[in-house]
Design a protein around this motif. Structure first.
Motif, mmCIF file in Angstrom:
data_model
loop_
_atom_site.group_PDB
_atom_site.id
_atom_site.type_symbol
_atom_site.label_atom_id
_atom_site.label_comp_id
_atom_site.label_asym_id
_atom_site.label_seq_id
_atom_site.Cartn_x
_atom_site.Cartn_y
_atom_site.Cartn_z
ATOM 1 N N SER A 49 -10.731 5.281 11.686
ATOM 2 C CA SER A 49 -11.544 4.121 12.060
ATOM 3 C C SER A 49 -11.778 4.141 13.565
ATOM 4 C CB SER A 49 -10.869 2.822 11.624
ATOM 5 O OG SER A 49 -9.531 2.730 12.069
ATOM 6 N N LEU A 78 -6.183 -4.724 8.977
ATOM 7 C CA LEU A 78 -6.514 -4.201 7.641
ATOM 8 C C LEU A 78 -7.700 -4.956 7.035
ATOM 9 C CD1 LEU A 78 -2.869 -3.822 6.348
ATOM 10 C CD2 LEU A 78 -4.457 -1.922 6.702
ATOM 11 N N SER A 101 -8.214 1.283 9.429
ATOM 12 C CA SER A 101 -7.307 2.068 8.584
ATOM 13 C C SER A 101 -6.359 2.924 9.412
ATOM 14 C CB SER A 101 -8.104 2.975 7.642
ATOM 15 O OG SER A 101 -8.870 3.926 8.383
ATOM 16 N N THR A 102 -6.569 2.973 10.725
ATOM 17 C CA THR A 102 -5.824 3.878 11.593
ATOM 18 C C THR A 102 -4.918 3.080 12.516
ATOM 19 O OG1 THR A 102 -7.773 5.313 11.548
ATOM 20 C CG2 THR A 102 -6.041 5.868 13.114
ATOM 21 N N GLU A 159 1.088 -1.015 1.344
ATOM 22 C CA GLU A 159 -0.280 -0.501 1.405
ATOM 23 C C GLU A 159 -0.339 0.892 0.783
ATOM 24 O OE1 GLU A 159 -3.172 -2.025 2.648
ATOM 25 O OE2 GLU A 159 -1.818 -3.751 2.543
ATOM 26 N N SER A 198 -4.623 5.704 1.991
ATOM 27 C CA SER A 198 -5.760 4.998 2.592
ATOM 28 C C SER A 198 -5.554 4.723 4.078
ATOM 29 C CB SER A 198 -6.000 3.668 1.858
ATOM 30 O OG SER A 198 -6.314 3.893 0.503
ATOM 31 N N LEU A 199 -4.398 5.108 4.604
ATOM 32 C CA LEU A 199 -4.059 4.849 5.998
ATOM 33 C C LEU A 199 -3.962 6.151 6.794
ATOM 34 C CD1 LEU A 199 -1.138 2.316 5.449
ATOM 35 C CD2 LEU A 199 -3.540 1.760 5.907
#
Length: 336
Positions: A14, A41, A46-47, A70, A74-75
């Motif tokens: 991101s 979030l 996401s970063t 989470e 996705s992270l």
């Protein structure tokens, strides 16, 4: 939220990345820190970037707890190694094989994850052979504890040497994390061209110059109570180079530019660094969730060329451009 590739890799991050340098584990309570992460979030970030030295490892623990539950895939979770941690023993610092191998294990435990997406050398270690450092990083990648490697506040020559060794070892050095803002442009002359050539992106910290570019510090006035400029734990020392009336007066002159673009001063500053095509992400921190919500509005903003020129005109000679500042502000020997 917009997403950009990190260096020449296939990893997307991101473009607004959440960092917890001076807040989690020290300046704000854990509950508020968790609320800030939740706000990030919710805003599409996401970063997440941290380091073992932040609050002497506490920041990693707070972030790990906040992200628990989470979907890991996705992270993108980043951390760093170099500065003293723990009790500060003789090997609790630097980029020796011993410290890197012990530090990655501690970071993973605190972050509650099996791997980090990016493991970064937080400064250059003048007391450890670069070959030893890069071999250790390569082994961390091969062990599956990190997917990619990066550096922070390395000079162009150091980046080139590290990249060459990483390539020989078959691992990807894809990022540089320097300070960069309208006021601090020391990477533009050497680090950015070298990085472009090598397929390395910048993940820039302090895009709002420790808060100066928000316009909240007024020339001739005392800093607001509770602001970074009044924080004797480290914030005040970091910001003091900008805390003079010439800089603060010129920064006030940016308000009309921000107003015309429909942006806050902070949003303008963050959007400004993202105009540089070698910048993959701007790091933002927060002590309140609403700060995150506001700052992410800089994502996807295009500043017209004429506005970019006006910013340069307004700031004039207060901009620091000397590429030698990277080496000058880096430790010449390991801190005790």
């Amino acid at each position: 939220m917009e997403f950009r590739y990190l260096g020449s890799s296939g990893l997307k991050i991101s473009e607004i990345t959440y960092g917890n340098w001076l807040t989690h584990g020290s300046q704000v309570e854990n509950e508020t820190a968790t609320q800030c992460v939740r706000a990030a979030l919710d805003a599409g970030i996401s970063t997440f970037d941290t380091a073992d030295v932040y609050a002497n490892t506490k920041a990693e623990s707070v972030l790990g707890e906040a992200l628990k539950g989470e979907r890991r895939e996705s992270l993108e979770i980043f951390t760093k190694v170099y500065w003293p941690t723990g009790p500060g023993g003789k090997n609790d610092v630097g980029l020796s094989r011993k410290h890197i191998m012990e530090s990655i294990n501690g970071s993973l435990r605190r972050l509650q994850t099996d791997y980090v997406d990016l493991y970064q050398a937080h400064r250059y270690d003048t007391e450890t052979p670069l070959e030893e450092t890069m071999q250790a990083f390569a082994d961390v990648v091969r062990q599956g504890k990190a997917l990619y490697i990066g550096v922070s506040e390395w000079t162009a020559d150091q980046i080139r040497a590290g990249h060459a060794l990483a390539k020989d070892l078959g691992v990807q050095l894809i990022s540089s994390q320097p300070q960069y803002s309208m006021l601090w442009r020391v990477i533009e002359e050497e680090v950015v061209p070298t990085s472009r050539e090598l397929g390395i992106s910048q993940i820039v910290w302090s895009p709002v110059a420790q808060g100066v570019l928000t316009g909240k510090y007024k020339p001739g006035q005392q800093p607001p109570a509770g602001s970074r400029a009044t924080d004797e734990k480290g914030g005040a020392n970091m910001i003091k180079r900008f805390m003079n009336d010439d800089v603060l007066t010129r920064v006030q002159g940016l308000q009309p530019v921000a107003d015309e673009l429909g942006l806050s001063m902070a949003q303008l500053a963050i959007a400004w660094v993202l105009q540089n095509d070698n910048v993959a992400a701007a790091l933002i921190g927060a002590s309140r969730p609403e700060q995150v919500t506001e700052n992410v509005k800089a994502a996807g903003v295009t500043i017209p060329a004429e506005a970019m020129a006006r910013i340069d005109e307004v700031l004039g000679g207060v901009v620091e451009r000397d590429p030698g500042k990277t080496a000058e502000t880096s430790p010449q020997k390991r801190p005790a």
